[in-house]
Design an enzyme around this catalytic site. Structure first.
Site, PDB file in Angstrom:
ATOM      1  N   ASP A  27      74.530  79.163  23.996  1.00 31.90           N
ATOM      2  CA  ASP A  27      75.577  78.756  23.053  1.00 31.90           C
ATOM      3  C   ASP A  27      76.142  80.001  22.372  1.00 31.90           C
ATOM      4  OD1 ASP A  27      77.065  77.723  20.981  1.00 31.90           O
ATOM      5  OD2 ASP A  27      75.337  76.996  19.838  1.00 31.90           O
ATOM      6  N   ASP A  35      77.946  77.010  26.381  1.00 32.93           N
ATOM      7  CA  ASP A  35      79.377  77.094  26.713  1.00 32.93           C
ATOM      8  C   ASP A  35      79.621  78.220  27.722  1.00 32.93           C
ATOM      9  OD1 ASP A  35      79.373  79.480  25.088  1.00 32.93           O
ATOM     10  OD2 ASP A  35      79.373  78.141  23.350  1.00 32.93           O
ATOM     11  N   ASP A 104      81.446  71.820  40.674  1.00 34.97           N
ATOM     12  CA  ASP A 104      81.026  70.427  40.810  1.00 34.97           C
ATOM     13  C   ASP A 104      82.285  69.560  40.866  1.00 34.97           C
ATOM     14  OD1 ASP A 104      79.301  68.187  40.713  1.00 34.97           O
ATOM     15  OD2 ASP A 104      77.972  69.220  39.314  1.00 34.97           O
ATOM     16  N   ASP A 206      79.863  65.363  44.102  1.00 35.56           N
ATOM     17  CA  ASP A 206      78.960  64.492  43.361  1.00 35.56           C
ATOM     18  C   ASP A 206      78.973  63.064  43.901  1.00 35.56           C
ATOM     19  OD1 ASP A 206      77.378  64.020  40.817  1.00 35.56           O
ATOM     20  OD2 ASP A 206      78.971  62.542  40.570  1.00 35.56           O
ATOM     21  N   GLU A 263      76.278  65.667  47.777  1.00 40.76           N
ATOM     22  CA  GLU A 263      75.116  65.213  47.013  1.00 40.76           C
ATOM     23  C   GLU A 263      74.794  63.805  47.470  1.00 40.76           C
ATOM     24  OE1 GLU A 263      75.334  63.205  43.578  1.00 40.76           O
ATOM     25  OE2 GLU A 263      73.376  63.774  42.812  1.00 40.76           O
ATOM     26  N   ASP A 331      69.165  66.120  37.348  1.00 44.97           N
ATOM     27  CA  ASP A 331      68.836  64.699  37.383  1.00 44.97           C
ATOM     28  C   ASP A 331      67.326  64.477  37.456  1.00 44.97           C
ATOM     29  OD1 ASP A 331      71.479  63.827  37.334  1.00 44.97           O
ATOM     30  OD2 ASP A 331      71.674  63.944  39.513  1.00 44.97           O
TER      31      ASP A 331
END
Ligand code: TEU
Length: 557
Positions: A27, A35, A104, A206, A263, A331
């Site tokens: 951060d 970020d 992604d 994804d 994925e 995940d």
């Protein structure tokens, strides 16, 4: 005759991917959320690992119902993460260091706050209506479809505005895009081109196995059950998926020096081959869940199951197609807790062993941030401690069916995704050097010793072992392209295999146990070179090797 395993060399096969969950990496602003400028600050660290590619979880504009996997603008950066100028600087900074970037791409669904969905839901004759799947209520209730994150696990949501149901395989705020509509596909290709023109090097697609659907939504046949294999079998690999991928390949992938990884790969080896074999001209890399799914309950898997699974995929993809190798991602909970041993005396040894495994198998290794340090689960206990919609709504779903919420929480304590999303542990200062302020998810209590600064100083750390393994892989094509052969498959505690490429031969020995193990060997190892060892010594006897608990070694034979 040995096949020429080197005939199809590609940079993305030879690379090592470092996966960064941007919300949790660094951060730079002090709002408790990681970020892009945070990642920029750490570029030299990433370079120092030796990894050659970085995959960032979604950074697009998003209301964050599912931490960025619900996108409201595919051409904008999430405000919490920074600006497009920050993104350009990050991409440039990576490229300057010879590191490729993987984007992604989340296009099975968008956010319900995306302009397309707002239009689509506004009236039945809106020009965006067919961008999503709608079922008019006058046709009756649509047939059941599963939803991952719905409070009742139901994928159809009734929407009063137009008296119709819309489909959402994930949360209610993640409506599924209608891939059967050519306009939707064109939009996606345009988005991909936008990022390819910017210079991204790869795309991670994804939840891609779910995009194509039989839009008559017939009832599921007998035998349908709600578990992950069933969900994939009945919802995945829809009728037109290959047609769409060939189209995507022609429109986008073939026009740039990029690769794309799917994925999820359907339900069988053949399904996976059909997505990525070279002659299919579809995708380049398959990312299957079969290994990571071996630990999907509190009863962990056996070593035999792990060996069988990795071996099955290695052999099937020996000569055709290409797979990814991973034991962890955003995940999943931490790999040490699932496949290693989190007890203090074994934690580091087992982390090194698992990194040795990932980096010596055939397939592109995906390393999840923090695993180079052996980060472990936070061990959340109460529902209030979680941030993940999968747990919060999963709990409600169990509750609504009168299920056992206590055993659900016990399962989440080991398996929840938040376990794998805690802030990166940089140093022993407050909030582990991740942020000046309270992080969005608590830092693991072990951060005083499990952190980058501490491990830099310790020559025996998980971090240094990781770097050694990365260097070894990069220097030895045999670890990338060599043939894989499992040895002594019935050995209860040792996972042993060779990798062979022409004259080169490597032997990998991994003791997956808390006790010493002996591995018998017919040839003498005396003249072999020991390349990797997570202990100071190894006991080589005349025809065997004695391995300490979680000892991991690689010999060049
Ligand atoms: O996951 C897709 C998926 O099918 C599974 O990984 C599943 O969501 C997970 O195991 C549930 O516990 C992708 C992303 O990786 C995931 O983070 C997103 O939440 C999901 O898609 C929706 O975009």
């Amino acid at each position: 005759m040995t096949k020429n395993l080197l005939q199809n060399r590609k940079w993305w096969k030879e690379g090592i991917i470092y996966q960064i969950y941007p919300r949790s990496f660094k951060d730079s602003t002090g709002n408790g959320v990681g970020d892009l400028r945070g990642v920029i600050e750490k570029l030299d660290y990433i370079k120092s690992l030796g990894v050659t590619m970085v995959w960032l979880n979604p950074i697009y504009e998003s209301p964050n119902d599912d931490n960025g996997y619900d996108i409201s603008d595919y051409r904008a950066i999430m405000k919490e993460f920074g600006t497009m100028a920050d993104f350009d600087e990050l991409l440039n900074g990576l490229h300057k260091r010879n590191i490729k970037f993987v984007m992604d791409v989340v296009v099975n669904h968008s956010s319900d706050e995306h302009k397309w969905f707002k239009e689509s839901r506004s009236s039945r004759d809106n020009k965006y209506r067919d961008y999503y799947h709608w079922w008019p209520a006058e046709k009756g209730k649509p047939n059941y479809r599963w939803s991952f994150f719905d409070e009742k696990s139901e994928a159809w949501k009734y929407d009063e505005q137009t008296d119709a149901y819309y489909l959402h395989y994930f949360s209610q705020k993640q409506p599924d895009l209608n891939w059967e509509n050519p306009k939707v596909r064109q939009e996606v290709y345009d988005i991909m081109k936008f990022w390819a023109e910017k210079g991204v090097d790869g795309f991670r697609l994804d939840a891609f196995q779910f995009v194509s659907k039989d839009t008559s939504f017939p009832p599921f046949p007998e035998g349908y059950d709600i578990d992950v294999p069933s969900v994939i079998k009945y919802h995945g690999m829809g009728p037109n998926i290959h047609e769409y991928l060939k189209e995507m390949n022609q429109e986008v992938l073939s026009k740039y020096d990029v690769f794309a990884v799917s994925e999820g790969v359907g339900s069988s080896l053949q399904d996976a081959h059909d997505l990525v074999d070279e002659d299919r001209e579809e995708l380049q890399m398959a990312y299957h869940f079969e290994t990571s799914d071996l630990v999907s309950s509190v009863d962990k898997c056996t070593l035999t199951e792990l060996k069988e699974c990795l071996t099955k995929w290695a052999i099937s993809f020996e000569d055709k197609g290409w797979i990814s190798i991973h034991l962890a991602n955003h995940d999943l909970s931490r790999m040490v807790n699932r496949f290693g041993n989190e007890k203090p005396e074994f934690k580091d040894y087992s982390a090194k062993l698992l990194n040795t495994l990932i980096l010596s198998l055939k397939g592109t290794p995906y390393v999840y941030y923090g695993d180079e340090l052996g980060m472990t689960n936070n061990g959340f206990k109460k529902l209030e401690e979680y941030r993940d919609i999968a747990v919060i709504n999963g709990y409600k779903s169990v509750q609504s069916k009168g299920g056992d919420v206590e055993s659900f929480l016990k399962k989440m304590n080991l398996l929840s995704r938040d376990n794998g999303r805690t802030p990166m542990q940089w140093d022993a200062s407050d909030n582990s050097g991740f942020s000046r302020e309270k992080p969005w998810l608590p830092v693991n209590k072990n951060y005083k010793t499990v952190n980058v600064a501490y491990q830099e100083e310790d020559a025996n750390s998980v971090l240094h072992h990781f770097r050694n393994m990365v260097a070894l892989r990069k220097q030895n094509l045999v670890l990338i392209y060599g043939r894989y052969t499992l040895l002594q498959k019935n050995h209860k505690t040792v996972y042993a295999y060779t990798r062979v490429l022409e004259e080169e031969k490597m032997l990998v020995l991994l003791n997956f146990s808390e006790v010493k193990s002996t591995f018998k060997f017919s040839n003498s190892l005396e003249n072999s070179e020991l390349l990797i060892n997570n202990y100071h010594k190894v006991t080589i006897l005349k025809d065997s090797v004695e391995l300490q608990p979680y000892q991991a070694i690689i010999f060049k034979l």
